[in-house]
Design a protein around this motif. Structure first.
Motif, PDB file in Angstrom:
ATOM      1  N   GLU A 176     -39.177   7.449  13.660  1.00  0.00           N
ATOM      2  CA  GLU A 176     -38.475   7.090  12.422  1.00  0.00           C
ATOM      3  C   GLU A 176     -38.118   8.352  11.633  1.00  0.00           C
ATOM      4  OE1 GLU A 176     -37.369   4.265  11.379  1.00  0.00           O
ATOM      5  OE2 GLU A 176     -38.314   2.879  12.800  1.00  0.00           O
ATOM      6  N   LEU A 179     -35.036   9.889  12.920  1.00  0.00           N
ATOM      7  CA  LEU A 179     -33.830   9.181  12.490  1.00  0.00           C
ATOM      8  C   LEU A 179     -33.395   9.636  11.105  1.00  0.00           C
ATOM      9  CD1 LEU A 179     -34.657   5.557  13.724  1.00  0.00           C
ATOM     10  CD2 LEU A 179     -33.117   7.224  14.781  1.00  0.00           C
ATOM     11  N   ALA A 182     -31.439  12.839  11.605  1.00  0.00           N
ATOM     12  CA  ALA A 182     -30.585  12.716  12.785  1.00  0.00           C
ATOM     13  C   ALA A 182     -29.491  13.773  12.838  1.00  0.00           C
ATOM     14  CB  ALA A 182     -29.967  11.318  12.820  1.00  0.00           C
ATOM     15  N   SER A 423     -31.190   6.405  22.914  1.00  0.00           N
ATOM     16  CA  SER A 423     -31.173   6.917  21.543  1.00  0.00           C
ATOM     17  C   SER A 423     -32.412   6.460  20.780  1.00  0.00           C
ATOM     18  CB  SER A 423     -29.909   6.457  20.819  1.00  0.00           C
ATOM     19  OG  SER A 423     -29.879   5.049  20.732  1.00  0.00           O
ATOM     20  N   SER A 424     -32.854   7.296  19.859  1.00  0.00           N
ATOM     21  CA  SER A 424     -34.104   7.032  19.131  1.00  0.00           C
ATOM     22  C   SER A 424     -34.045   5.745  18.330  1.00  0.00           C
ATOM     23  CB  SER A 424     -34.407   8.205  18.194  1.00  0.00           C
ATOM     24  OG  SER A 424     -34.656   9.378  18.935  1.00  0.00           O
ATOM     25  N   ASP A 425     -32.868   5.392  17.782  1.00  0.00           N
ATOM     26  CA  ASP A 425     -32.792   4.184  16.954  1.00  0.00           C
ATOM     27  C   ASP A 425     -33.007   2.918  17.788  1.00  0.00           C
ATOM     28  OD1 ASP A 425     -30.422   4.707  18.278  1.00  0.00           O
ATOM     29  OD2 ASP A 425     -29.144   3.830  16.729  1.00  0.00           O
ATOM     30  N   ALA A 428     -36.685   2.797  18.844  1.00  0.00           N
ATOM     31  CA  ALA A 428     -37.527   2.414  17.710  1.00  0.00           C
ATOM     32  C   ALA A 428     -37.620   0.894  17.581  1.00  0.00           C
ATOM     33  CB  ALA A 428     -36.975   3.019  16.422  1.00  0.00           C
TER      34      ALA A 428
END
Length: 462
Positions: A176, A179, A182, A423-425, A428
């Protein structure tokens, strides 16, 4: 929302007994108790220390209902986390009813099923899996189920889940954080360490999920169907296993017209034996229904015991093999124990002949109780109790099993996303879902419907 009112219920089984315990919990529990209690030493219950006992009488106006012993537990140092008193009175149902009705008039209300334990959960005295273990402990009827319930109530299972959830939550926080930054293209979460954590979580979850097969058996018992032709000694075997005359035994074929069930604990594991109607061709309508039920019971059983009269093997050996093949083909995944009964009537040469024809056979005499212990040991061998002996966490609750499956699925999605540079989002989101299912087990994530379903299965007074 934690209720603040005071609840009352009988904490011991209903009916007459030597002693009955009536439990009150709530903010005003001690005050209400003091209003009906007259100490033999003129003590005021409100002024007494927690975890103390006091002898006196329960009095309704000027009428003495009983001589009692009152236990005081002041919150938060009580089972529920609230002020609690327990009144130990004589076990007359009349006395129980009179005291409870008096307490209701003084401001208590009757507790719902499991409400004392629900308050313990809401007040942080137990997590949800520990609270469910309380119900399992009450219903445990053998050593193994008791051992598992005690381990879970002490927090063995929830501690393991909580540790994994905390580690995953730490990495979720770092993801988080990434993000939030980012635009600067920085990584706060070490991907190598994260991959190792996911592997460890996956390993633990799979172990816990696999343990459910054993846990479910231990909790509910193993159904064992005893089948065979009429008059081969199925009912006699059942009586020998149970060490009592549970089933009707006679020389008349077809005596057992319906299934008979009873339970036996072997090596701490519960077995539920089902004596079925004999398998044979018949024109008897009632007996035909019993034979149909036999195959239904085989379908429901986890182990099948096929019993035949070994003294008739010379005559019926070929027919016997056909029947065995029929059961093996129809139920290929079920363990099959082949037992030759009435072995006390056999000569040594006959025993050798039967063993050469059916190597896996177990020869016994149910009437003389010879070989019955060997049968018990063989039945016990079908249960993998290694994890129980090693004191490993074993899952017995279907709700926990379902949440573990979903947590594993989300964990594997996170792992795949990590390996494919997702992608991290998006990653998550999968982490949040995994955390959600972990939280459902211990009660960090709950809803009123879930709690209602769980605690509705408790007895009133617990």
């Amino acid at each position: 929302m934690i209720a603040q009112d005071s609840i009352v219920a009988l904490a011991t089984p209903s009916g007459a007994g030597a002693i009955a315990v009536i439990r009150i919990s709530g903010e005003d529990a001690i005050t209400i108790g003091d209003s009906v209690f007259r100490s033999i030493k003129n003590k005021n219950l409100i002024a007494q220390k927690t975890h103390t006992l006091h002898l006196g009488h329960i009095v309704d106006n000027n009428k003495t209902l009983d001589e009692v012993l009152v236990s005081i537990f002041k919150g938060p140092n009580s089972y529920t986390g609230e002020n609690t008193i327990e009144i130990s009175c004589h076990g007359s149902t009349y006395i129980q009813q009179q005291i409870i009705q008096l307490l209701l008039r003084k401001g208590c209300r009757m507790a719902d099923a499991g409400e004392f334990t629900l308050r313990a959960f809401l007040n942080g005295k137990l997590d949800l899996s520990q609270a469910e273990a309380v119900a399992d402990l009450i219903s445990s009827d053998n050593e193994a189920s008791h051992q598992i319930a005690m381990q879970q109530m002490r927090g063995g299972f929830s501690n393991e889940i909580a540790k994994l959830r905390e580690e995953l939550l730490n990495f979720a926080s770092l993801i988080e954080l990434e993000l939030d930054f980012a635009e600067e293209d920085v990584e706060f979460a070490d991907r190598t360490q994260f991959h190792e954590l996911l592997n460890r979580i996956e390993f633990v979850l799979k172990r816990l999920i696999d343990s459910f097969a054993v846990g479910n058996v231990i909790k509910n018992g193993i159904p064992v169907a005893i089948v065979g032709e009429p008059n081969v000694g199925k009912s006699t075997l059942l009586n020998a296993l149970l060490n009592e005359e549970r089933a009707i035994v006679s020389e008349i074929a077809g005596t057992t017209r319906d299934t008979i069930e009873d339970e036996l604990v072997i090596g701490g594991i519960g077995f539920r034996f089902i004596d079925t109607a004999g398998i044979r061709e018949t024109q008897d309508v009632v007996e035909s229904i019993g034979i149909k039920k036999t195959f239904e019971k085989i379908e429901q059983a986890q182990v099948v015991v096929f019993l035949f009269d070994s003294s008739e093997f010379k005559v019926s050996g070929l027919k016997l093999k056909v029947e065995l093949e029929k059961i093996k083909n129809q139920f290929p995944l079920k363990p099959l124990v082949i037992i030759g009964n009435k072995a006390d009537k056999l000569e040594d040469s006959e025993i050798q002949n039967i063993k050469s024809e059916i190597p896996e056979i177990l020869l016994i005499s149910a009437k003389e109780k010879l070989g019955v212990e060997d049968l018990k040991n063989q039945l016990l061998s079908f249960v993998n109790t290694g994890s129980l002996r090693n004191n490993e966490t074993i899952v017995t609750n279907t709700r926990h099993y379902d949440s573990l499956l979903k947590a594993l699925d989300e964990t594997q999605k996170v792992k795949y996303g990590l390996e494919t540079n997702l992608s991290s989002d998006l990653m998550a989101l999968d982490i949040k879902e995994a955390l959600y299912h972990f939280g459902m087990i211990t009660g960090q994530v709950t809803n009123d419907e879930l709690l209602g379903n769980i605690f509705a299965n408790f007895c009133i007074g617990k």
